[in-house]
Scaffold this motif. Structure first.
Motif, PDB file in Angstrom:
ATOM      1  N   GLU A 194       0.836  -1.210   0.000  1.00 25.59           N
ATOM      2  CA  GLU A 194       0.000   0.000   0.000  1.00 25.59           C
ATOM      3  C   GLU A 194       0.871   1.260   0.000  1.00 25.59           C
ATOM      4  O   GLU A 194       0.531   2.241  -0.660  1.00 25.59           O
ATOM      5  N   CYS A 195       1.971   1.232   0.715  1.00 24.95           N
ATOM      6  CA  CYS A 195       2.912   2.365   0.689  1.00 24.95           C
ATOM      7  C   CYS A 195       3.501   2.532  -0.704  1.00 24.95           C
ATOM      8  O   CYS A 195       3.607   3.651  -1.219  1.00 24.95           O
ATOM      9  N   HIS A 196       3.843   1.421  -1.327  1.00 25.89           N
ATOM     10  CA  HIS A 196       4.384   1.464  -2.688  1.00 25.89           C
ATOM     11  C   HIS A 196       3.343   2.029  -3.658  1.00 25.89           C
ATOM     12  O   HIS A 196       3.669   2.828  -4.536  1.00 25.89           O
ATOM     13  N   ARG A 197       2.095   1.627  -3.471  1.00 27.99           N
ATOM     14  CA  ARG A 197       1.027   2.119  -4.346  1.00 27.99           C
ATOM     15  C   ARG A 197       0.869   3.635  -4.225  1.00 27.99           C
ATOM     16  O   ARG A 197       0.659   4.326  -5.223  1.00 27.99           O
ATOM     17  N   LEU A 198       1.005   4.161  -3.005  1.00 25.01           N
ATOM     18  CA  LEU A 198       0.934   5.613  -2.819  1.00 25.01           C
ATOM     19  C   LEU A 198       2.093   6.318  -3.512  1.00 25.01           C
ATOM     20  O   LEU A 198       1.944   7.443  -3.988  1.00 25.01           O
ATOM     21  N   ARG A 199       3.244   5.657  -3.545  1.00 24.65           N
ATOM     22  CA  ARG A 199       4.414   6.257  -4.205  1.00 24.65           C
ATOM     23  C   ARG A 199       4.294   6.197  -5.722  1.00 24.65           C
ATOM     24  O   ARG A 199       4.800   7.064  -6.420  1.00 24.65           O
ATOM     25  N   SER A 200       3.642   5.169  -6.239  1.00 24.71           N
ATOM     26  CA  SER A 200       3.641   4.953  -7.688  1.00 24.71           C
ATOM     27  C   SER A 200       2.406   5.480  -8.412  1.00 24.71           C
ATOM     28  O   SER A 200       2.426   5.614  -9.632  1.00 24.71           O
ATOM     29  N   SER A 201       1.330   5.770  -7.694  1.00 25.41           N
ATOM     30  CA  SER A 201       0.138   6.296  -8.366  1.00 25.41           C
ATOM     31  C   SER A 201      -0.573   7.311  -7.474  1.00 25.41           C
ATOM     32  O   SER A 201      -0.502   7.238  -6.253  1.00 25.41           O
ATOM     33  N   MET A 202      -1.262   8.227  -8.127  1.00 28.21           N
ATOM     34  CA  MET A 202      -1.955   9.278  -7.387  1.00 28.21           C
ATOM     35  C   MET A 202      -3.278   8.770  -6.817  1.00 28.21           C
ATOM     36  O   MET A 202      -3.909   7.889  -7.400  1.00 28.21           O
ATOM     37  N   LEU A 203      -3.661   9.352  -5.700  1.00 23.78           N
ATOM     38  CA  LEU A 203      -4.962   9.050  -5.121  1.00 23.78           C
ATOM     39  C   LEU A 203      -6.060   9.520  -6.071  1.00 23.78           C
ATOM     40  O   LEU A 203      -5.921  10.552  -6.726  1.00 23.78           O
ATOM     41  N   SER A 204      -7.147   8.780  -6.094  1.00 22.93           N
ATOM     42  CA  SER A 204      -8.303   9.218  -6.874  1.00 22.93           C
ATOM     43  C   SER A 204      -8.895  10.453  -6.203  1.00 22.93           C
ATOM     44  O   SER A 204      -8.690  10.676  -5.002  1.00 22.93           O
ATOM     45  N   PRO A 205      -9.636  11.262  -6.946  1.00 29.91           N
ATOM     46  CA  PRO A 205     -10.280  12.424  -6.323  1.00 29.91           C
ATOM     47  C   PRO A 205     -11.168  12.038  -5.138  1.00 29.91           C
ATOM     48  O   PRO A 205     -11.170  12.733  -4.118  1.00 29.91           O
ATOM     49  N   ALA A 206     -11.889  10.933  -5.251  1.00 35.72           N
ATOM     50  CA  ALA A 206     -12.769  10.498  -4.155  1.00 35.72           C
ATOM     51  C   ALA A 206     -11.959  10.083  -2.926  1.00 35.72           C
ATOM     52  O   ALA A 206     -12.320  10.439  -1.795  1.00 35.72           O
ATOM     53  N   ALA A 207     -10.872   9.349  -3.123  1.00 28.58           N
ATOM     54  CA  ALA A 207     -10.031   8.918  -1.996  1.00 28.58           C
ATOM     55  C   ALA A 207      -9.374  10.114  -1.324  1.00 28.58           C
ATOM     56  O   ALA A 207      -9.284  10.174  -0.090  1.00 28.58           O
ATOM     57  N   LEU A 208      -8.917  11.069  -2.117  1.00 28.69           N
ATOM     58  CA  LEU A 208      -8.290  12.268  -1.561  1.00 28.69           C
ATOM     59  C   LEU A 208      -9.303  13.070  -0.752  1.00 28.69           C
ATOM     60  O   LEU A 208      -9.015  13.500   0.363  1.00 28.69           O
ATOM     61  N   GLU A 209     -10.494  13.239  -1.292  1.00 28.16           N
ATOM     62  CA  GLU A 209     -11.530  14.001  -0.593  1.00 28.16           C
ATOM     63  C   GLU A 209     -11.940  13.311   0.707  1.00 28.16           C
ATOM     64  O   GLU A 209     -12.130  13.973   1.736  1.00 28.16           O
ATOM     65  N   LEU A 210     -12.067  11.988   0.690  1.00 28.04           N
ATOM     66  CA  LEU A 210     -12.416  11.247   1.903  1.00 28.04           C
ATOM     67  C   LEU A 210     -11.336  11.418   2.968  1.00 28.04           C
ATOM     68  O   LEU A 210     -11.649  11.665   4.141  1.00 28.04           O
ATOM     69  N   ALA A 211     -10.077  11.309   2.584  1.00 28.23           N
ATOM     70  CA  ALA A 211      -8.975  11.470   3.548  1.00 28.23           C
ATOM     71  C   ALA A 211      -8.968  12.879   4.143  1.00 28.23           C
ATOM     72  O   ALA A 211      -8.810  13.047   5.354  1.00 28.23           O
ATOM     73  N   LYS A 212      -9.164  13.880   3.307  1.00 26.19           N
ATOM     74  CA  LYS A 212      -9.194  15.265   3.794  1.00 26.19           C
ATOM     75  C   LYS A 212     -10.363  15.478   4.753  1.00 26.19           C
ATOM     76  O   LYS A 212     -10.211  16.090   5.815  1.00 26.19           O
ATOM     77  N   THR A 213     -11.531  14.984   4.377  1.00 20.24           N
ATOM     78  CA  THR A 213     -12.726  15.148   5.206  1.00 20.24           C
ATOM     79  C   THR A 213     -12.553  14.469   6.552  1.00 20.24           C
ATOM     80  O   THR A 213     -12.900  15.027   7.600  1.00 20.24           O
ATOM     81  N   LYS A 214     -12.012  13.255   6.526  1.00 19.01           N
ATOM     82  CA  LYS A 214     -11.762  12.524   7.767  1.00 19.01           C
ATOM     83  C   LYS A 214     -10.779  13.273   8.658  1.00 19.01           C
ATOM     84  O   LYS A 214     -11.010  13.436   9.855  1.00 19.01           O
ATOM     85  N   LEU A 215      -9.701  13.730   8.066  1.00 19.95           N
ATOM     86  CA  LEU A 215      -8.671  14.444   8.811  1.00 19.95           C
ATOM     87  C   LEU A 215      -9.237  15.717   9.448  1.00 19.95           C
ATOM     88  O   LEU A 215      -9.051  15.960  10.643  1.00 19.95           O
TER      89      LEU A 215
END
Length: 158
Positions: A74-95
């Protein structure tokens, strides 16, 4: 990254994405998809100097290697590809939601303001934090992941 580093805000989003609650990526993969862990979370403390990202998992002893491999994947996946808009928005909202919940009482506000003073942060850091989280992009998240999620130490307690 340290709290005064520009990468600090992206790392906070990475922390929320990977291990903040039952909708987090690691929970979904390790528990919901594969049923390998009882619990999983991440923690990235706010520090004046360098900090760290800790992943905590409880699992059966014979599953440790598989769990470690999936966390690193999962760490490698974060390094190799960008978060989807939905995943990014969910992480921001949660934070930002957890950030707001941590400031509900006078005691919590006093603690966080004292901590910010200790870290030599400006009086408007609270507003800056929210603004910087809201403006962070998937490209910034990937760049910070590439910078910080390439080295790790694994500690296993039996």
């Amino acid at each position: 990254p340290a709290v005064h580093d520009r990468d600090f805000f992206a790392m906070k989003i990475i922390n929320a994405y990977l291990g903040n609650g039952s909708s987090s990526q690691l929970f979904q993969v390790l528990r919901e998809q594969f049923g390998l862990v009882y619990d999983v979370s991440t923690h990235c403390p706010t520090r004046f100097d360098r900090s760290h990202l800790v992943t905590y998992c409880t699992t059966e002893k014979h599953l440790r290697q598989q769990v470690q491999e999936l966390v690193l994947a999962e760490c490698h996946r974060l390094r190799s590809s960008m978060l989807s808009p939905a995943a990014l928005e969910l992480a921001k909202t949660k934070l930002l939601g957890h950030y707001a919940l941590a400031k509900q009482t006078i005691a919590q506000l006093a603690h966080i303001n004292g901590w910010y003073h200790t870290l030599e942060l400006p009086p408007d850091f609270d507003f800056c934090f929210i603004t910087e989280i809201e403006r962070a992009t998937a490209a910034e998240i990937q760049e910070v992941a590439q910078k910080y999620l390439s080295e790790w130490v694994i500690s296993s307690v039996g």
